[in-house]
Scaffold this active site. Structure first.
Site, PDB file in Angstrom:
ATOM      1  N   HIS A  60       0.856  -1.197   0.000  1.00  0.00           N
ATOM      2  CA  HIS A  60       0.000   0.000   0.000  1.00  0.00           C
ATOM      3  C   HIS A  60       0.895   1.251   0.000  1.00  0.00           C
ATOM      4  O   HIS A  60       1.947   1.253   0.635  1.00  0.00           O
ATOM      5  CB  HIS A  60      -0.926  -0.015   1.223  1.00  0.00           C
ATOM      6  CG  HIS A  60      -2.015   1.005   1.112  1.00  0.00           C
ATOM      7  ND1 HIS A  60      -1.797   2.339   1.357  1.00  0.00           N
ATOM      8  CD2 HIS A  60      -3.320   0.887   0.736  1.00  0.00           C
ATOM      9  CE1 HIS A  60      -2.938   2.999   1.141  1.00  0.00           C
ATOM     10  NE2 HIS A  60      -3.871   2.142   0.768  1.00  0.00           N
ATOM     11  N   GLU A  99      -4.075   2.100  -7.229  1.00  0.00           N
ATOM     12  CA  GLU A  99      -4.452   3.210  -6.345  1.00  0.00           C
ATOM     13  C   GLU A  99      -3.551   4.415  -6.625  1.00  0.00           C
ATOM     14  O   GLU A  99      -2.451   4.499  -6.072  1.00  0.00           O
ATOM     15  CB  GLU A  99      -4.279   2.802  -4.876  1.00  0.00           C
ATOM     16  CG  GLU A  99      -5.162   1.655  -4.443  1.00  0.00           C
ATOM     17  CD  GLU A  99      -5.484   1.705  -2.953  1.00  0.00           C
ATOM     18  OE1 GLU A  99      -6.655   1.516  -2.620  1.00  0.00           O
ATOM     19  OE2 GLU A  99      -4.578   1.957  -2.128  1.00  0.00           O
ATOM     20  N   GLY A 103     -11.229   2.854   1.077  1.00  0.00           N
ATOM     21  CA  GLY A 103     -10.664   3.297   2.354  1.00  0.00           C
ATOM     22  C   GLY A 103     -11.744   3.873   3.243  1.00  0.00           C
ATOM     23  O   GLY A 103     -12.567   3.137   3.806  1.00  0.00           O
TER      24      GLY A 103
HETATM   25  P1  13P Z   1      -9.751   6.199   0.351  1.00  0.00           P
HETATM   26  O1  13P Z   1     -10.916   5.417  -0.181  1.00  0.00           O
HETATM   27  O2  13P Z   1      -9.961   6.734   1.705  1.00  0.00           O
HETATM   28  O3  13P Z   1      -9.310   7.221  -0.654  1.00  0.00           O
HETATM   29  O4  13P Z   1      -8.531   5.175   0.503  1.00  0.00           O
HETATM   30  C1  13P Z   1      -8.186   4.385  -0.571  1.00  0.00           C
HETATM   31  C2  13P Z   1      -7.172   3.415  -0.117  1.00  0.00           C
HETATM   32  O5  13P Z   1      -6.046   3.767   0.143  1.00  0.00           O
HETATM   33  C3  13P Z   1      -7.599   2.011   0.047  1.00  0.00           C
HETATM   34  O6  13P Z   1      -6.525   1.168   0.232  1.00  0.00           O
END
Ligand code: 13P
Length: 252
Positions: free
Chosen positions: A94, A165, A234
């Site tokens: 991540h 991501e 997230g």
């Molecule tokens: P958000 O949905 O809060 O933008 O986070 C995404 C994320 O990093 C999931 O691993």
């Protein structure tokens, strides 16, 4: 194949009571989550309680794993421990961990360790900035190849989930997420790289998820004709209501 919905709770909530409340609220929406491959990915300290609570409607995931399966290290949580607790998947690489110094090489070690223990690696990739010259393509290419280095083409590649991501889109509001047209392009590019590395058959079986400010309001647009197979969510996974609405959007 069912679409995938993964909720990455990150380092929330702050107390076990809140975690239990969230798990119970999710359980009340079990019916909708069962229609997808739903993964609940809480902080390590709540894995034990989550394992029992979500069994009937979702898979358990871990947010990280120790890169080696056979050394003695204080504080390490190994892939076998996670597997024995009932975890099915683990997020690896991540951006919030890469920012702390996790390299592509460490990511690839973790991927291989997870695979060896029978865990599905959810491997995160994504550019820090989406520059106008398109340098992010090259960065992504390198990140994918190095993070998956040493993964066996025939035996293991298809067991991996790739989570795209873009770092600049994480932790914002829906309207600041990546736009669907751009996402389609990125998915095509990621598929091209995966095909070069693992061949058409294996690459075709590797689901690509999108993560970065997915909320109920943009979920449907992001999944419609972009080529993604689901989401890594997230902040919107910390409320059963919004997580349930995203599930609904995936099913429409
Ligand atoms: P958000 O949905 O809060 O933008 O986070 C995404 C994320 O990093 C999931 O691993």
């Amino acid at each position: 194949m069912k679409l995938i919905l993964a909720g990455n709770w990150k380092n929330y909530p702050e107390s076990p009571e809140e975690a239990i409340n969230l798990l119970s609220a999710l359980a009340r929406r079990a019916k909708i989550f069962k229609k997808l491959s739903t993964f609940i990915i809480p902080p390590a300290v709540y894995l034990g309680s989550a394992a029992k609570k979500i069994k009937s409607f979702a898979y358990l995931g871990s947010q990280d794993v120790f890169f080696s399966g056979d050394s003695t290290v204080t504080g390490a949580v190994t892939a076998d421990m996670l597997r024995n607790l009932g975890a099915k998947a683990v997020i690896i690489g991540h951006s919030e961990r890469r920012r702390l110094g996790e390299t592509n090489q460490v990511v690839s070690e973790k991927v291989k360790t997870a695979l060896k223990s029978g865990l599905i690696p959810i491997v995160c990739v994504g550019e820090e900035v989406h520059d106008s010259e398109g340098n992010y393509f090259e960065l992504l290419n390198e990140q994918i190849r190095s993070s998956l280095e040493g993964v066996r083409r025939k035996d293991d590649a298809h067991k991996i989930i790739v989570a795209y991501e873009p770092v600049w889109a994480i932790g914002r509001r829906a309207k600041e997420a990546m736009q669907p047209t751009e996402l389609s392009q990125m998915v095509i590019y990621i598929k091209k790289v995966l095909t070069e590395v693992f061949g058409r058959d294996s690459a075709g079986r590797m689901p690509i998820l999108y993560g970065g400010s997915v909320e109920p309001s943009n979920a449907k647009d992001l999944v419609t004709s972009t080529g993604i197979k689901g989401f890594l969510v997230g902040h919107a996974s910390l409320e059963a209501k919004s997580f349930g609405e995203i599930a609904q959007a995936l099913l429409k």
